[in-house]
Each structure stands twice: as structure tokens, then as C-alpha cells.
Motif scaffolding. Structure first.
Motif, PDB file in Angstrom:
ATOM      1  N   TYR A 138      46.674  46.499  37.614  1.00 57.82           N
ATOM      2  CA  TYR A 138      45.848  45.839  38.852  1.00 57.82           C
ATOM      3  C   TYR A 138      46.700  45.051  39.747  1.00 57.82           C
ATOM      4  CZ  TYR A 138      42.629  46.460  34.415  1.00 57.82           C
ATOM      5  OH  TYR A 138      42.255  46.991  33.418  1.00 57.82           O
ATOM      6  N   GLU A 139      47.405  45.614  40.017  1.00 61.97           N
ATOM      7  CA  GLU A 139      48.317  45.402  41.322  1.00 61.97           C
ATOM      8  C   GLU A 139      47.174  45.223  42.522  1.00 61.97           C
ATOM      9  OE1 GLU A 139      52.901  45.318  43.213  1.00 61.97           O
ATOM     10  OE2 GLU A 139      52.245  47.124  42.179  1.00 61.97           O
ATOM     11  N   SER A 140      46.464  45.958  43.043  1.00 64.08           N
ATOM     12  CA  SER A 140      45.361  46.002  44.136  1.00 64.08           C
ATOM     13  C   SER A 140      44.851  44.791  43.536  1.00 64.08           C
ATOM     14  CB  SER A 140      45.439  46.838  44.143  1.00 64.08           C
ATOM     15  OG  SER A 140      44.043  47.638  43.026  1.00 64.08           O
ATOM     16  N   SER A 141      44.571  44.231  42.752  1.00 64.51           N
ATOM     17  CA  SER A 141      43.678  43.273  42.931  1.00 64.51           C
ATOM     18  C   SER A 141      44.379  41.803  42.611  1.00 64.51           C
ATOM     19  CB  SER A 141      42.460  43.132  41.820  1.00 64.51           C
ATOM     20  OG  SER A 141      41.487  44.836  41.168  1.00 64.51           O
ATOM     21  N   ARG A 142      43.366  41.420  43.790  1.00 66.67           N
ATOM     22  CA  ARG A 142      44.150  39.748  43.872  1.00 66.67           C
ATOM     23  C   ARG A 142      43.148  38.250  43.469  1.00 66.67           C
ATOM     24  NH1 ARG A 142      42.759  40.581  49.977  1.00 66.67           N
ATOM     25  NH2 ARG A 142      40.544  40.748  48.834  1.00 66.67           N
ATOM     26  N   VAL A 143      44.354  37.493  42.312  1.00 69.41           N
ATOM     27  CA  VAL A 143      43.078  36.859  42.187  1.00 69.41           C
ATOM     28  C   VAL A 143      43.961  35.336  42.025  1.00 69.41           C
ATOM     29  CG1 VAL A 143      43.342  35.464  39.164  1.00 69.41           C
ATOM     30  CG2 VAL A 143      43.337  37.912  39.372  1.00 69.41           C
ATOM     31  N   SER A 182      49.576  41.667  35.319  1.00 72.01           N
ATOM     32  CA  SER A 182      48.462  42.719  35.576  1.00 72.01           C
ATOM     33  C   SER A 182      47.723  42.627  36.812  1.00 72.01           C
ATOM     34  CB  SER A 182      47.700  42.816  34.765  1.00 72.01           C
ATOM     35  OG  SER A 182      47.721  42.502  33.509  1.00 72.01           O
ATOM     36  N   PHE A 183      48.041  41.572  36.930  1.00 67.04           N
ATOM     37  CA  PHE A 183      46.927  41.193  38.769  1.00 67.04           C
ATOM     38  C   PHE A 183      47.831  41.038  39.744  1.00 67.04           C
ATOM     39  CE2 PHE A 183      43.821  41.638  35.681  1.00 67.04           C
ATOM     40  CZ  PHE A 183      42.203  41.821  36.279  1.00 67.04           C
ATOM     41  N   VAL A 235      43.207  31.849  52.735  1.00 61.80           N
ATOM     42  CA  VAL A 235      43.649  33.132  51.718  1.00 61.80           C
ATOM     43  C   VAL A 235      42.644  33.369  50.903  1.00 61.80           C
ATOM     44  CG1 VAL A 235      45.326  32.929  49.065  1.00 61.80           C
ATOM     45  CG2 VAL A 235      44.975  30.979  50.822  1.00 61.80           C
ATOM     46  N   PRO A 236      42.626  34.686  50.833  1.00 59.35           N
ATOM     47  CA  PRO A 236      41.801  36.012  50.532  1.00 59.35           C
ATOM     48  C   PRO A 236      41.870  35.967  48.697  1.00 59.35           C
ATOM     49  CG  PRO A 236      43.226  37.168  51.232  1.00 59.35           C
ATOM     50  CD  PRO A 236      44.052  35.862  51.003  1.00 59.35           C
ATOM     51  N   TYR A 237      40.729  36.668  48.165  1.00 62.92           N
ATOM     52  CA  TYR A 237      40.560  36.576  46.516  1.00 62.92           C
ATOM     53  C   TYR A 237      40.058  38.157  46.512  1.00 62.92           C
ATOM     54  CZ  TYR A 237      36.362  34.174  46.733  1.00 62.92           C
ATOM     55  OH  TYR A 237      35.155  33.585  46.560  1.00 62.92           O
ATOM     56  N   ASP A 238      40.102  38.629  45.114  1.00 66.88           N
ATOM     57  CA  ASP A 238      39.026  39.441  44.205  1.00 66.88           C
ATOM     58  C   ASP A 238      38.205  38.566  43.061  1.00 66.88           C
ATOM     59  OD1 ASP A 238      39.153  41.292  46.373  1.00 66.88           O
ATOM     60  OD2 ASP A 238      41.513  41.326  44.858  1.00 66.88           O
ATOM     61  N   TYR A 239      39.186  37.787  42.597  1.00 63.04           N
ATOM     62  CA  TYR A 239      38.496  36.859  41.748  1.00 63.04           C
ATOM     63  C   TYR A 239      39.545  35.356  42.012  1.00 63.04           C
ATOM     64  CZ  TYR A 239      37.816  41.438  39.659  1.00 63.04           C
ATOM     65  OH  TYR A 239      37.375  42.789  38.591  1.00 63.04           O
ATOM     66  N   LEU A 240      38.355  34.337  41.996  1.00 64.98           N
ATOM     67  CA  LEU A 240      38.704  33.128  42.067  1.00 64.98           C
ATOM     68  C   LEU A 240      38.589  32.284  40.929  1.00 64.98           C
ATOM     69  CD1 LEU A 240      39.645  30.948  44.041  1.00 64.98           C
ATOM     70  CD2 LEU A 240      36.967  30.843  44.680  1.00 64.98           C
ATOM     71  N   GLU A 277      37.107  44.071  35.653  1.00 64.27           N
ATOM     72  CA  GLU A 277      38.422  44.320  36.821  1.00 64.27           C
ATOM     73  C   GLU A 277      38.305  46.305  35.472  1.00 64.27           C
ATOM     74  OE1 GLU A 277      40.647  46.373  39.639  1.00 64.27           O
ATOM     75  OE2 GLU A 277      39.157  44.343  39.403  1.00 64.27           O
ATOM     76  N   ALA A 278      38.689  46.062  35.032  1.00 62.42           N
ATOM     77  CA  ALA A 278      38.289  47.381  33.924  1.00 62.42           C
ATOM     78  C   ALA A 278      37.661  48.245  33.991  1.00 62.42           C
ATOM     79  CB  ALA A 278      38.821  46.625  32.248  1.00 62.42           C
ATOM     80  N   THR A 279      36.231  47.148  33.562  1.00 63.97           N
ATOM     81  CA  THR A 279      34.138  47.885  34.679  1.00 63.97           C
ATOM     82  C   THR A 279      34.446  48.604  35.368  1.00 63.97           C
ATOM     83  OG1 THR A 279      33.912  46.147  32.024  1.00 63.97           O
ATOM     84  CG2 THR A 279      32.615  47.509  33.654  1.00 63.97           C
TER      85      THR A 279
END
Length: 395
Positions: free
Chosen positions: A48-53, A72-73, A138-143, A348-350
Motif C-alpha cells: 500500500y505504498e501509495s497510501s499515506r499514514v 505496508s504503507f 503534512v498530507p495524509y490518507d489515514y491519520l 485500505e484492503a476494503t
């Protein structure tokens, strides 16, 4: 166990040698384990490298989340420190400063696949999905917010030293070693206050230590047997130890602390060991509805932020902040981290598989009874588990 007391230093030394040898063996073993990890990073990308935590706060909860997700992230840790500190050991380090080097490790060494940004979080923008910081957005997809708690001394004694982190405690050793420092006042009779009193009484044989607490007894959340054991340990230094119950510090004049009961307590320096407050400033602009009485943050069973604000489903909270009735322990924070990491993986998997929300059911956090260790000086302690407890050298 009393007959073993003269042997405690020798037993402790032998135990240290054994643990040191065990640590050397473990280090070599971990090096062997790292070889396939390094190869995997060289030839394989993260799933999940494109998703930012983005994890805010580098305590037990924050670092545990990073460790679980960094393979994974695209994981980033935002913290105002450059190192992780094993806080349960800071009171021992207060009287033994060389111990600090054993309980602090840089984030670069601890988190080998996480980007570390040194700065302070100022605000969360849930629409743009970014956190404003002192070093830029700082951007995020999950915080994941793990900003923890801090202490604030009462107005009457602003010069008291907070006893909750090494940054405050480490410099205090010079004051303790000052020949003019003959007495110490500890404000607060909880676990931290009792542990600190034991360390000071045992390490400095000429200093007088006084505890001032508003409670009717020490360790109000502990079983009566634990209270009796700790009090008995402190009272063996009865010529240098004093306990003031059911009172607060009313005023300070020079080195005299006047209590609400009229007592005049002499203290050449003071430590503050009570009244932690959650660090919730990042929630105030957009998530004020999630801050409950006392400053704790309301969360869902999945540890997602409990609010109806847009994009709040990707905001998680862990550690001391959350409004859950339980002891604020390191092991509790790590349990939060496990739930948060699992749920981010599920979300993320969903999202990627385009399945229904029901198919990605989230894990719920459940409180459970956890053991707690109260250190009484260098060689003794109490292991508490609910109403059960064990005392002496072994804990």
C-alpha cells in the motif's frame, strides 16, 4: 523475604549480567532476521505504498502504529522530539542520570522504514486531509493522533518540576546534588509521587522528602495491601520522610510550602506528580464536539474519532488521549496501536478491493485488566494485577 535484603545488591548485579548477555544474543539473532527484510525492501515494494499514514506523537502508541504499518504503507511520524523515551524508567534515571542513555533511542534507529518529521502539530484539516505543523502542512490518507498528555503544576507552585518526562527531570539532578538542597517536596501521592519518593529516599541518605496529597491515602486506586506495603517502605526512612494527607499547596514563600491544613513544609526543590491533561489542541478547530469533560477525546469502539465531521472515518486516536476508563499505561497504549493498525489495514484492503463496508468489518477495542508495576527504589517493587499483588525483589 527480609533475610534476603542484604543479598539484594549481589542478586541485582547477577541479574544485570544475565540480562546483558541475553541482550547480546538477541541482537545477533535480530541481525540475522533483518537480512531477509533488507532483501525484501530491495526487490519488493510495499503493498500500500501509495497510501499515506501520518502518525502524530512518538510515544508508545505512535511508535507501535508506525512499526506495524511501515512495511505496508508510506508512513510518516510527526513528533516534537528526535528520540523515543521509555518513560516508565525516567524516575530511576532522575537519581542515576547515566541511565538516560539506556532508555532513550533515536527514531531513526527505532523506525527503520518510517519518515520522521520533527515539528509540532497545530491543526487538522479534514477536508484537505492534511495537518498544519510548525514546519509546514503534512498530507495524509489515514491519520493517527497520539499526542498523549502533559502535566501542569498548580498556580501556587509554578516552579515545581513536572515528573513525567526526561526533558524536565534530567536537569533536576544538578539541583539534587547541590549542597544547599536538603529537602524535597513531592506534590501528589499517586504512583509517580510514591515511586519518586522511594528513589530519592534510597539514593540520598541525608535529604528529607515530603509528600503532599489531597487524597485520604497514597495510591488511591490500588488495593489496601499495596498501600500498606508502599507506606511501610517509605516509613523505614521515618526520620527523613513526612506525609501530608487531605491537603493542597496553598502558597509558597521562599522554600516553605504552606498547605490548606496550615502545615509549613520545607522544600528546597519540588516535583509535581499529579493532574495530567490530554493534549487536544489539534482537535479544537474542527473536532470540538469530540472533546469531552476533562479534555478526553471521544472515540468509537474501532478507535476512530467519534464525530460526524467529513472524512473523520480515516482519523484514529490512541494512547492517553482517549475517553476510555482504564489505567494510562504503556501496554494499554500499545494495545490501542494494535487495534488502530489492524483497522487501517482493513479499511485500505476494503477500499482497494471495492468490497462492501460490511466485508471490511473493523476490530473493536475492549478494555481488560492489565498488570502494573510500582517500583520502590532500585531493588524492590510491587506487581499489581487487579486485587492481586506480589511484593519484594522479584517484581
Amino acid at each position: 523475604m527480609e533475610f534476603l535484603r542484604p543479598c539484594y545488591p549481589l542478586l541485582f548485579h547477577v541479574l544485570r549480567l544475565f540480562l546483558h548477555a541475553l541482550l547480546v544474543v538477541l541482537k545477533q539473532f535480530l541481525r540475522l532476521l533483518l537480512v531477509p527484510t533488507m532483501l525484501r525492501r530491495r526487490f519488493f515494494s510495499k503493498p500500500y505504498e501509495s497510501s499515506r499514514v501520518l502518525v502524530v506523537g512518538g510515544g508508545f502508541a505512535g511508535t507501535a502504529v508506525c512499526k506495524r504499518l511501515q512495511s505496508s504503507f508510506n508512513t510518516t511520524l510527526l513528533t516534537n522530539e528526535t528520540y523515543f523515551e521509555f518513560s516508565p524508567s525516567i524516575l530511576r534515571a532522575t537519581v542515576e542520570p547515566e541511565h538516560f542513555q539506556h532508555i532513550q533511542i533515536s527514531y531513526a534507529d527505532l523506525l527503520d522504514d518510517t519518515s520522521v518529521v520533527t515539528g509540532l502539530a497545530l491543526d487538522i484539516d479534514p477536508v484537505r486531509k492534511q495537518v498544519a505543523t510548525t514546519v509546514g502542512a503534512v498530507p495524509y490518507d489515514y491519520l493517527v493522533v497520539c499526542t498523549g498528555s502533559s502535566s501542569r503544576p498548580p498556580h501556587a507552585c509554578r516552579n515545581a518540576i513536572p515528573a513525567y518526562d526526561g526533558a524536565n527531570l534530567q536537569p533536576s539532578y544538578a539541583q539534587l546534588m547541590d549542597v544547599n538542597c536538603a529537602s524535597v517536596v513531592i506534590i501528589g501521592g499517586g504512583v509517580v509521587g510514591v515511586e519518586l519518593a522511594a528513589e530519592l529516599l534510597e539514593t540520598f541518605p541525608t535529604k528529607r522528602v515530603s509528600i503532599i496529597t489531597s487524597a485520604e491515602t497514597l495510591l488511591t486506586r490500588s488495593p489496601p495491601g499495596v498501600v500498606r506495603y508502599c507506606l511501610r517502605f517509605l516509613e523505614q526512612f521515618s526520620d527523613r520522610f513526612a506525609l501530608y494527607l487531605n491537603c493542597k499547596v496553598k502558597s509558597v514563600k521562599g522554600n516553605v510550602y504552606e498547605t490548606t491544613n496550615g502545615d509549613q513544609v520545607v522544600g528546597d526543590m519540588a516535583y509535581f506528580c499529579t493532574g495530567i491533561q490530554p493534549n487536544v489542541s489539534v482537535f479544537r478547530s474542527h473536532f470540538e464536539d469530540s472533546i469531552k469533560v476533562g479534555g478526553w477525546v471521544s472515540v468509537r469502539p474501532s478507535l476512530q474519532l467519534d464525530t460526524i465531521v467529513e472524512n473523520s472515518s480515516v482519523v484514529f486516536v490512541a494512547g492517553d488521549l482517549i475517553d476510555v476508563h482504564e489505567e494510562k499505561l504503556a501496554q494499554t497504549a500499545q494495545a490501542h496501536a494494535s487495534v488502530v493498525a489492524s483497522n487501517i489495514m482493513r479499511l485500505e484492503a476494503t477500499r482497494r478491493s471495492r468490497r462492501s463496508r460490511a466485508s471490511g468489518q473493523l476490530v473493536e477495542y475492549r478494555t481488560t485488566l492489565r498488570p502494573m508495576l510500582i517500583s520502590m527504589g532500585k531493588y524492590e517493587g510491587v506487581l499489581v494485577w487487579g486485587s492481586l499483588f506480589f511484593t519484594g525483589l522479584i517484581p
